[in-house]
Design an enzyme around this catalytic site. Sequence first.
Site, PDB file in Angstrom:
ATOM      1  N   ALA A   1       0.861  -1.177   0.000  1.00  0.00           N
ATOM      2  CA  ALA A   1       0.000   0.000   0.000  1.00  0.00           C
ATOM      3  C   ALA A   1       0.900   1.230   0.000  1.00  0.00           C
ATOM      4  CB  ALA A   1      -0.902   0.003   1.230  1.00  0.00           C
TER       5      ALA A   1
ATOM      6  N   VAL B   1       4.657  -1.214   3.077  1.00  0.00           N
ATOM      7  CA  VAL B   1       4.442   0.176   2.684  1.00  0.00           C
ATOM      8  C   VAL B   1       5.309   0.542   1.487  1.00  0.00           C
ATOM      9  CG1 VAL B   1       4.470   2.566   3.441  1.00  0.00           C
ATOM     10  CG2 VAL B   1       3.907   0.747   5.078  1.00  0.00           C
ATOM     11  N   LYS B   2       4.660   1.030   0.427  1.00  0.00           N
ATOM     12  CA  LYS B   2       5.389   1.461  -0.771  1.00  0.00           C
ATOM     13  C   LYS B   2       5.845   2.907  -0.594  1.00  0.00           C
ATOM     14  CE  LYS B   2       4.250   0.131  -4.977  1.00  0.00           C
ATOM     15  NZ  LYS B   2       3.434  -0.094  -6.203  1.00  0.00           N
ATOM     16  N   ILE B   3       7.134   3.105  -0.840  1.00  0.00           N
ATOM     17  CA  ILE B   3       7.765   4.402  -0.673  1.00  0.00           C
ATOM     18  C   ILE B   3       8.455   4.774  -1.991  1.00  0.00           C
ATOM     19  CG2 ILE B   3       9.497   5.708   0.612  1.00  0.00           C
ATOM     20  CD1 ILE B   3       7.381   4.824   2.510  1.00  0.00           C
TER      21      ILE B   3
END
Length: 214
Positions: A56, A82-84
Site C-alpha cells: 500500500a 508500505v510502498k515508498i
Amino acid sequence: MKIFMDTADVAEIKEFADLGIVYGVTTNPSLIAKTGRPQAEVIPEIAKLVEGPVSAEVISVECSGMVAEARELSKISSNVVVKIPCIAEGLKAVKLLSAEGIRTNVTLVFSLSQALLAARAGADYVSPFIGRLDYIGENGVKLVEDMVKVFRQYSLPTEIIAASIRGIDHVNDVMLAGADIATIPTKVLRQMFLHQLTDAGLKKFLEDYAASQK
C-alpha cells in the site's frame, strides 16, 4: 519466482487467490482510484485474501509524512508492506521505518544506482519498472538482470519485484533474469494459462473419451 498481482480489484484477487498461485499483491494510488473506493477500505480486504505481502503506497513526499502514513498503514494487517517512492526523502523514511520493523517496498525505481540506494537504506523490496523503461527506449529486463547480479554479489537481502509488466514476454524474461518476484496485471496473468496446444490436446482427449463410451 513468486507471483504477485498488480491490481486493487478485490474480485480479481479473490479469483486468483483461490487457485493458490498468488503470493502477494501490489497496489498504487492509480490502481486504488480505479476501484472508486478509498485505500482505507480496499487494503484490509486484500490483506485478508492473500497470505503474502500487500503493498500500500504513501502519498506524502516528505519523510515525516511518509513515516506517519506508513505507521497507520502497517496497523491494517501484519502482511501490509508500505510502498515508498525512490526519492531522497523516501529513503530517509525507509531507514526510519526499517528500524521500527515496518516493511517497505521502494517503488518507481529506474536505475541500478537507485536500486542499490534503496537496498542500503533498508528496503525489504525494490520495484524496478521495466515496462516504463522499455517505453523510453531503455532495457527494463537488463536492469533486473543487473540488480540480481549486484544484490547477490554483495549479499543484499532486499528482494527484487519486477514491476510494470506488459506481457508474457516480460514475465518469461524476468523469470530467466532471476527476479525474486513479478507483480503481474490481471490481463497478463490470464494469458499465462493459455497455449493453443493445451486447448487442442484437451479437445482431442475429450473427443476420444466420448467416442470410447459409445
